[in-house]
Write a protein that holds these residues in place. Structure first.
Motif, PDB file in Angstrom:
ATOM      1  N   TYR A  43       0.751  -1.227  -0.036  1.00 50.37           N
ATOM      2  CA  TYR A  43      -0.073  -0.136  -0.151  1.00 50.37           C
ATOM      3  C   TYR A  43       1.007   1.324   0.037  1.00 50.37           C
ATOM      4  O   TYR A  43       0.561   2.361  -0.792  1.00 50.37           O
ATOM      5  CB  TYR A  43      -0.879   0.009   1.373  1.00 50.37           C
ATOM      6  CG  TYR A  43      -1.646   1.228   1.463  1.00 50.37           C
ATOM      7  CD1 TYR A  43      -1.015   2.393   2.473  1.00 50.37           C
ATOM      8  CD2 TYR A  43      -2.769   1.793   0.965  1.00 50.37           C
ATOM      9  CE1 TYR A  43      -1.539   3.432   2.661  1.00 50.37           C
ATOM     10  CE2 TYR A  43      -3.393   2.845   1.187  1.00 50.37           C
ATOM     11  CZ  TYR A  43      -2.865   3.826   2.180  1.00 50.37           C
ATOM     12  OH  TYR A  43      -3.205   4.966   2.348  1.00 50.37           O
ATOM     13  N   ILE A 152      -6.624  -7.953  -8.453  1.00 48.78           N
ATOM     14  CA  ILE A 152      -5.788  -6.900  -8.576  1.00 48.78           C
ATOM     15  C   ILE A 152      -4.441  -7.355  -9.111  1.00 48.78           C
ATOM     16  O   ILE A 152      -3.776  -7.102  -9.783  1.00 48.78           O
ATOM     17  CB  ILE A 152      -5.276  -6.442  -7.100  1.00 48.78           C
ATOM     18  CG1 ILE A 152      -6.486  -5.624  -6.540  1.00 48.78           C
ATOM     19  CG2 ILE A 152      -3.973  -5.555  -7.271  1.00 48.78           C
ATOM     20  CD1 ILE A 152      -6.170  -5.164  -5.352  1.00 48.78           C
ATOM     21  N   GLN A 169      -8.624   0.526  -9.680  1.00 46.36           N
ATOM     22  CA  GLN A 169      -8.390   1.230  -8.410  1.00 46.36           C
ATOM     23  C   GLN A 169      -9.562   1.044  -7.575  1.00 46.36           C
ATOM     24  O   GLN A 169      -9.094   0.955  -6.065  1.00 46.36           O
ATOM     25  CB  GLN A 169      -8.324   2.927  -8.926  1.00 46.36           C
ATOM     26  CG  GLN A 169      -7.277   3.356  -9.530  1.00 46.36           C
ATOM     27  CD  GLN A 169      -5.932   3.012  -8.970  1.00 46.36           C
ATOM     28  OE1 GLN A 169      -5.859   3.062  -7.741  1.00 46.36           O
ATOM     29  NE2 GLN A 169      -5.059   2.533  -9.595  1.00 46.36           N
ATOM     30  N   ARG A 172      -8.573  -2.168  -5.368  1.00 45.63           N
ATOM     31  CA  ARG A 172      -7.654  -1.832  -4.632  1.00 45.63           C
ATOM     32  C   ARG A 172      -8.355  -1.206  -3.355  1.00 45.63           C
ATOM     33  O   ARG A 172      -8.115  -1.561  -2.234  1.00 45.63           O
ATOM     34  CB  ARG A 172      -6.707  -0.837  -5.274  1.00 45.63           C
ATOM     35  CG  ARG A 172      -5.726  -1.170  -6.130  1.00 45.63           C
ATOM     36  CD  ARG A 172      -4.685  -0.014  -6.723  1.00 45.63           C
ATOM     37  NE  ARG A 172      -3.725   0.161  -5.439  1.00 45.63           N
ATOM     38  CZ  ARG A 172      -3.242   1.291  -5.106  1.00 45.63           C
ATOM     39  NH1 ARG A 172      -3.452   2.207  -5.842  1.00 45.63           N
ATOM     40  NH2 ARG A 172      -2.265   1.506  -4.362  1.00 45.63           N
ATOM     41  N   HIS A 175     -10.193  -3.721  -1.595  1.00 44.33           N
ATOM     42  CA  HIS A 175      -9.036  -4.779  -0.899  1.00 44.33           C
ATOM     43  C   HIS A 175      -8.642  -3.941   0.489  1.00 44.33           C
ATOM     44  O   HIS A 175      -8.230  -4.965   1.460  1.00 44.33           O
ATOM     45  CB  HIS A 175      -7.923  -5.133  -1.683  1.00 44.33           C
ATOM     46  CG  HIS A 175      -6.946  -6.145  -1.552  1.00 44.33           C
ATOM     47  ND1 HIS A 175      -7.729  -7.494  -1.488  1.00 44.33           N
ATOM     48  CD2 HIS A 175      -5.943  -6.309  -1.266  1.00 44.33           C
ATOM     49  CE1 HIS A 175      -6.994  -8.159  -1.269  1.00 44.33           C
ATOM     50  NE2 HIS A 175      -5.532  -7.583  -0.796  1.00 44.33           N
TER      51      HIS A 175
ATOM     52  N   GLY B 153       0.914   0.248  -8.069  1.00 47.64           N
ATOM     53  CA  GLY B 153      -0.489   0.437  -7.712  1.00 47.64           C
ATOM     54  C   GLY B 153      -1.214   1.525  -8.583  1.00 47.64           C
ATOM     55  O   GLY B 153      -2.253   1.331  -8.576  1.00 47.64           O
TER      56      GLY B 153
END
Lengths: 232, 263
Positions: A43, A152, A169, A172, A175, B153
């Motif tokens: 993260y 993901i 996104q 994410r 999650h 990400g």
């Protein structure tokens, strides 16, 4: 027939937490911690919320690639062990026995009891409504975490999974929210287990032996005790 | 639809030291982290033995982690469907200019001298004659509007065009049954991809972004752009392509990132 009338000795009855169940529980616990701590490091590489950056001292992984390595190791342990746990819970009837029935009114009443520190906890072998809710919840959130995690990991190969969450996104974000719910569960679960240590000991050594008792009309379980006079 | 402004954490320092310090002194820095383990143990009890400090770096632990990573590469290869197309998007969603990313800052980009640049070819290729940019421009172009996803990400939607890699490899007589296609950048960057991904219909040698030649910071004159790999498997500033059956360790794999890196 009561336990006493069956003529079976107490050791014929299974423990509240059979060995295989305990092994899976603790394996899940370790795997979840690995996933959470390495997940926090992952993260950090692209934060979802500007104010939140997990301190380096508590994450798993010195650099991003370590965190990913741990996460992709933990996923196998959690996935395989988690599946085994679900299969066992369903096939053995354990989930049905322990987690159902669940009545919303009972949940509400017992949450209030809990907040007033009046929730009954003497009975180790029957779950109260708060426990049932939390345990059903953690199972569902755990499944959600695996699904969103796989989405993901493979947003093209499993683009249909991403579509469930709208886009990458948002997957994410789901999650992350799942992780937050699991962390909240862990805080409550661990705190309560420590407040009532015999529950922790039960998950280590198996707890009392259990069997059905006719004195409980709602089908609740009773602890198996030896009959007072067993000799012929 | 999902172009997100990248968040900067309040905790991230505004002024960062020159990155070269990091690269030169990586071993020393890691050693300092290791010593923090001693103070770290006091803070979180047994759990802290696992935390950021040093466990991940111990060679025995790394051996296990890397071998699992290798196993995962095999699983990823098995999961890869050569016919599955990545989602495509509308021209209105294209981010302009594209997002910059490299293992160094944009100020340190060394633009390619196009006067002396040629695309070199090596390995299991029949016709190894180098290509000029004009020759590459003359090839039939495929345009794709796809999502770039970074291992960190973040993602963004971009528009790239150029010849399909499969067509190019066929044209130069490459062995399409070889295992790896390597891309060597002008900046000591090397990454290789599996042949199945190289032959995927959405894998191109991109010469243009949003209809214009790719800018210097973004890979001019040539970058790989594949819809089925993470960002770091899309090398920029390509100067050579090698087709081979030998696995050579790429830039990020040296540091522990997985090789397959498939989306």
């Amino acid at each position: 027939m009561t336990i006493h009338q069956t003529g079976l000795g107490p050791t014929a009855y299974p423990r509240m937490h059979p060995l295989v169940l305990r092994l899976m529980h603790w394996t899940n616990a370790v795997a979840m911690i690995v996933m959470i701590l390495s997940g926090w490091k992952i993260y950090n590489d692209d934060v979802l919320f500007g104010i939140l950056h997990f301190p380096d001292d508590i994450v798993l992984g010195i650099w991003a690639q370590h965190a990913l390595q741990w996460h992709f190791l933990g996923m196998w342990v959690l996935g395989i062990n988690g599946l085994a746990y679900l299969a066992y819970g369903l096939a053995s009837g354990r989930f049905r026995r322990l987690l159902l029935p669940l009545s919303p009114r009972q949940v509400l009443q017992q949450v209030i009891d809990a907040l007033r520190f009046r929730l009954q906890h003497a009975d180790l072998v029957n779950y109260n409504a708060v426990q049932k809710t939390l345990y059903i919840g953690i199972i569902l959130v755990g499944i959600l975490q695996v699904i969103s995690g796989v989405a993901i990991w493979k947003p093209v190969q499993f683009s249909w999974l991403i579509a469930l969450f709208s886009n990458f996104q948002d997957a994410r974000l789901v999650h992350f929210i799942g992780m937050s719910l699991i962390v909240l569960f862990l805080l409550v679960h661990v705190t309560l287990a420590l407040l009532v240590p015999k529950t922790l000991i039960a998950m280590l050594t198996g707890g009392p032996r259990i069997g059905a008792s006719s004195s409980h009309t709602d089908g609740a379980l009773a602890v198996a005790r030896p009959a007072p006079d067993h000799s012929p | 639809m999902s172009v997100r402004r990248p968040f900067t954490s309040r905790f991230r320092p505004r002024d960062v030291p020159d990155r070269s310090i990091l690269t030169e002194h990586r071993a020393v820095i890691r050693d300092i982290s290791r010593r923090r383990l001693l103070t770290g143990v006091l803070s979180l009890g047994g759990l802290s033995m696992l935390t950021g400090c040093n466990v991940s770096d111990r060679s025995s632990v790394q051996r296990v982690l890397r071998s699992v990573s290798g196993f995962n590469d095999a699983v990823q290869g098995w999961l890869f469907d050569p016919d599955k197309l990545a989602p495509t998007y509308a021209a209105s969603q294209v981010v302009k200019p594209p997002r910059f990313n490299a293992y160094y800052d944009v100020e340190d980009v060394n633009p390619v001298d196009i006067g002396s640049w040629k695309l070199e070819l090596a390995g299991l290729i029949k016709d190894k004659r180098p290509w000029t940019l004009q020759q590459i421009y003359a090839l039939p172009e495929q345009e794709e509007i796809i999502k770039h996803i970074c291992v960190e990400g973040w993602d963004y939607i971009g528009q790239w065009s150029g010849p399909r890699l499969k067509d190019f490899l066929t044209l130069v007589g490459a062995d399409l049954h070889a295992k790896y296609v390597e891309f060597h950048g002008n900046d000591d960057y090397m990454e290789s991809i599996d042949m199945a991904s190289a032959l995927h219909p959405q894998t191109i040698l991109a010469t243009k972004y949003a209809g214009e030649p790719i800018g210097d910071p973004y890979g001019f004159p040539l970058r790989l752009r594949t819809a089925v790999k993470l960002g770091y498997k899309n090398p920029k500033w390509i100067r050579a392509i090698v087709v081979t059956n030998t696995y050579n360790v790429g830039f990020w794999e040296k540091q522990g990132f997985n090789w397959f890196a498939g989306l």
